[in-house]
Design a protein around this motif. Structure first.
Motif, PDB file in Angstrom:
ATOM      1  N   HIS A  79      12.630   2.961   7.244  1.00 15.31           N
ATOM      2  CA  HIS A  79      13.041   3.979   6.286  1.00 15.31           C
ATOM      3  C   HIS A  79      11.895   4.414   5.393  1.00 15.31           C
ATOM      4  O   HIS A  79      12.023   5.393   4.654  1.00 15.31           O
ATOM      5  N   GLU A  80      10.754   3.710   5.443  1.00 15.61           N
ATOM      6  CA  GLU A  80       9.643   4.029   4.559  1.00 15.61           C
ATOM      7  C   GLU A  80       8.817   5.198   5.094  1.00 15.61           C
ATOM      8  O   GLU A  80       8.681   5.363   6.315  1.00 15.61           O
ATOM      9  N   PRO A  81       8.240   5.996   4.211  1.00 15.05           N
ATOM     10  CA  PRO A  81       7.371   7.090   4.656  1.00 15.05           C
ATOM     11  C   PRO A  81       6.207   6.549   5.495  1.00 15.05           C
ATOM     12  O   PRO A  81       5.594   5.545   5.138  1.00 15.05           O
ATOM     13  N   GLY A  82       5.933   7.218   6.610  1.00 16.82           N
ATOM     14  CA  GLY A  82       4.818   6.826   7.455  1.00 16.82           C
ATOM     15  C   GLY A  82       5.105   5.693   8.418  1.00 16.82           C
ATOM     16  O   GLY A  82       4.190   5.181   9.068  1.00 16.82           O
ATOM     17  N   ALA A  83       6.380   5.293   8.554  1.00 20.15           N
ATOM     18  CA  ALA A  83       6.715   4.152   9.405  1.00 20.15           C
ATOM     19  C   ALA A  83       6.259   4.353  10.847  1.00 20.15           C
ATOM     20  O   ALA A  83       5.708   3.441  11.472  1.00 20.15           O
ATOM     21  N   ALA A 107       3.620   1.948  12.750  1.00 22.55           N
ATOM     22  CA  ALA A 107       3.989   1.257  13.982  1.00 22.55           C
ATOM     23  C   ALA A 107       3.046   1.625  15.122  1.00 22.55           C
ATOM     24  O   ALA A 107       2.629   0.757  15.912  1.00 22.55           O
ATOM     25  N   ALA A 108       2.683   2.892  15.210  1.00 22.80           N
ATOM     26  CA  ALA A 108       1.770   3.331  16.268  1.00 22.80           C
ATOM     27  C   ALA A 108       0.409   2.665  16.129  1.00 22.80           C
ATOM     28  O   ALA A 108      -0.206   2.265  17.124  1.00 22.80           O
ATOM     29  N   ALA A 109      -0.071   2.528  14.889  1.00 20.49           N
ATOM     30  CA  ALA A 109      -1.365   1.872  14.666  1.00 20.49           C
ATOM     31  C   ALA A 109      -1.312   0.411  15.094  1.00 20.49           C
ATOM     32  O   ALA A 109      -2.273  -0.121  15.666  1.00 20.49           O
ATOM     33  N   GLU A 134       0.870  -1.182   0.000  1.00 16.51           N
ATOM     34  CA  GLU A 134       0.000   0.000   0.000  1.00 16.51           C
ATOM     35  C   GLU A 134       0.906   1.232   0.000  1.00 16.51           C
ATOM     36  O   GLU A 134       1.423   1.636   1.038  1.00 16.51           O
ATOM     37  N   PRO A 135       1.130   1.840  -1.173  1.00 22.91           N
ATOM     38  CA  PRO A 135       2.110   2.929  -1.277  1.00 22.91           C
ATOM     39  C   PRO A 135       1.760   4.180  -0.474  1.00 22.91           C
ATOM     40  O   PRO A 135       2.663   4.855   0.029  1.00 22.91           O
ATOM     41  N   ASP A 136       0.475   4.506  -0.340  1.00 21.96           N
ATOM     42  CA  ASP A 136       0.102   5.741   0.354  1.00 21.96           C
ATOM     43  C   ASP A 136       0.172   5.549   1.864  1.00 21.96           C
ATOM     44  O   ASP A 136      -0.510   4.665   2.406  1.00 21.96           O
ATOM     45  N   PRO A 137       0.984   6.352   2.585  1.00 21.02           N
ATOM     46  CA  PRO A 137       1.142   6.145   4.030  1.00 21.02           C
ATOM     47  C   PRO A 137      -0.168   6.237   4.805  1.00 21.02           C
ATOM     48  O   PRO A 137      -0.424   5.425   5.704  1.00 21.02           O
ATOM     49  N   GLY A 138      -0.999   7.211   4.463  1.00 19.85           N
ATOM     50  CA  GLY A 138      -2.264   7.359   5.164  1.00 19.85           C
ATOM     51  C   GLY A 138      -3.182   6.176   4.940  1.00 19.85           C
ATOM     52  O   GLY A 138      -3.819   5.670   5.882  1.00 19.85           O
ATOM     53  N   ALA A 139      -3.254   5.706   3.701  1.00 16.53           N
ATOM     54  CA  ALA A 139      -4.088   4.545   3.390  1.00 16.53           C
ATOM     55  C   ALA A 139      -3.552   3.297   4.078  1.00 16.53           C
ATOM     56  O   ALA A 139      -4.326   2.426   4.499  1.00 16.53           O
ATOM     57  N   ARG A 140      -2.227   3.211   4.205  1.00 19.74           N
ATOM     58  CA  ARG A 140      -1.630   2.046   4.883  1.00 19.74           C
ATOM     59  C   ARG A 140      -2.071   2.000   6.346  1.00 19.74           C
ATOM     60  O   ARG A 140      -2.437   0.944   6.873  1.00 19.74           O
ATOM     61  N   VAL A 141      -2.051   3.141   7.003  1.00 18.45           N
ATOM     62  CA  VAL A 141      -2.485   3.206   8.402  1.00 18.45           C
ATOM     63  C   VAL A 141      -3.959   2.824   8.527  1.00 18.45           C
ATOM     64  O   VAL A 141      -4.355   2.073   9.428  1.00 18.45           O
ATOM     65  N   GLU A 142      -4.793   3.326   7.617  1.00 16.64           N
ATOM     66  CA  GLU A 142      -6.218   3.005   7.679  1.00 16.64           C
ATOM     67  C   GLU A 142      -6.474   1.526   7.426  1.00 16.64           C
ATOM     68  O   GLU A 142      -7.363   0.925   8.043  1.00 16.64           O
ATOM     69  N   ARG A 143      -5.712   0.934   6.527  1.00 15.87           N
ATOM     70  CA  ARG A 143      -5.835  -0.502   6.291  1.00 15.87           C
ATOM     71  C   ARG A 143      -5.553  -1.275   7.581  1.00 15.87           C
ATOM     72  O   ARG A 143      -6.278  -2.198   7.959  1.00 15.87           O
ATOM     73  N   ILE A 144      -4.493  -0.882   8.253  1.00 18.28           N
ATOM     74  CA  ILE A 144      -4.108  -1.578   9.483  1.00 18.28           C
ATOM     75  C   ILE A 144      -5.158  -1.370  10.568  1.00 18.28           C
ATOM     76  O   ILE A 144      -5.536  -2.324  11.275  1.00 18.28           O
ATOM     77  N   ARG A 145      -5.679  -0.187  10.693  1.00 23.77           N
ATOM     78  CA  ARG A 145      -6.728   0.057  11.686  1.00 23.77           C
ATOM     79  C   ARG A 145      -7.976  -0.772  11.394  1.00 23.77           C
ATOM     80  O   ARG A 145      -8.693  -1.165  12.315  1.00 23.77           O
TER      81      ARG A 145
END
Length: 245
Positions: free
Chosen positions: A110-114, A118-120, A82-93
């Motif tokens: 090293h990836e954007p939004g790491a 991790a917090a999610a 999931e390239p988009d950091p925000g979408a990646r967090v929402e997927r995990i949530r």
């Protein structure tokens, strides 16, 4: 500890031995655990073979593997899924609605939004494997992270694929990591560097991993026929028999 990495971003094009369906992943996991693996890292995939963070893709993989093995099961959160950091967090949530969660998930620092990824995971109660790749700024970012003391372990990932220089790169990566907040370190390599780095992990007494994500071949260059074969050979190369005798 020896973790088996069942498939990674590899797919059908890398050979039929790479498991891509939930059933094939479960069968491969069971054989690898029987061979001595004590932890599993897997990339859930869509029917088209693409890595995915979708709960609809994740759930059947977890269910199938856990029906076959009693060891912890972890998944990727790599940017390629999931390239988009925000979408990646929402997927995990969105995993919160699953019948069960992964025991852990890798986060490449090293990836954007790491940090947000991790917090999610921490919020969900999923263990975080902090992926620190060589030849990136991951170690420096991790050293400054407030989440560092809360990760399950550090995955020291040597991206140098040369059998001649991978050990040197591994030692440099470990030096860059320093104390790593006192968290356990799992050291592994990839492709040509997979076996030299695994042997170094054995000499240093660090956890390690092996599997078709990291290499498709045995130390002699012969094509591996399964994850179980790689795990069995990994135990020999690591020197587990000598350590347990």
């Amino acid at each position: 500890m020896i973790q088996v990495c069942l498939n990674g971003p590899r797919g059908a094009g890398d050979g039929a031995v790479v498991p891509v369906s939930p059933e094939a992943m479960a069968e491969s996991a069971a054989a690898a655990v029987a061979a001595g693996a004590t932890d599993i890292h897997v990339h859930p995939k869509t029917p088209c073979g693409q890595d995915s963070l979708s709960p609809r893709v994740l759930a059947p993989v977890l269910e199938a593997i856990r029906a076959r093995v009693p060891v912890p099961v972890g998944v990727t959160t790599g940017v390629w899924a999931e390239p988009d950091p925000g979408a990646r967090v929402e997927r995990i949530r969105s995993w919160a609605g699953l019948p069960s969660l992964p025991d852990h998930a890798s986060v490449n620092w090293h990836e954007p939004g790491a940090e947000e990824v991790a917090a999610a995971l921490v919020e969900l109660g999923v263990g975080v494997e902090a992926g620190i790749w060589s030849a990136t700024d991951g170690a420096a970012r991790f050293a400054a992270s407030p989440l560092g003391p809360r990760v399950l372990r550090v995955l020291a990932e040597v991206t140098d694929a040369s059998a001649e220089t991978a050990e040197e790169s591994a030692r440099a990566l470990l030096a860059d990591l320093g104390p790593a907040f006192g968290r356990p370190v799992l050291l592994h390599g990839e492709d040509g560097g997979a076996w030299p780095v695994l042997r170094l992990a054995g000499r240093l007494g660090l956890a390690t991993r092996i599997g078709l994500e990291d290499t498709l071949v045995l130390p002699d260059g012969e094509r591996a026929v399964s994850n179980a074969q790689l795990v069995a050979e990994g135990l020999v190369q690591y020197g587990w028999a000598q350590r347990s005798s």
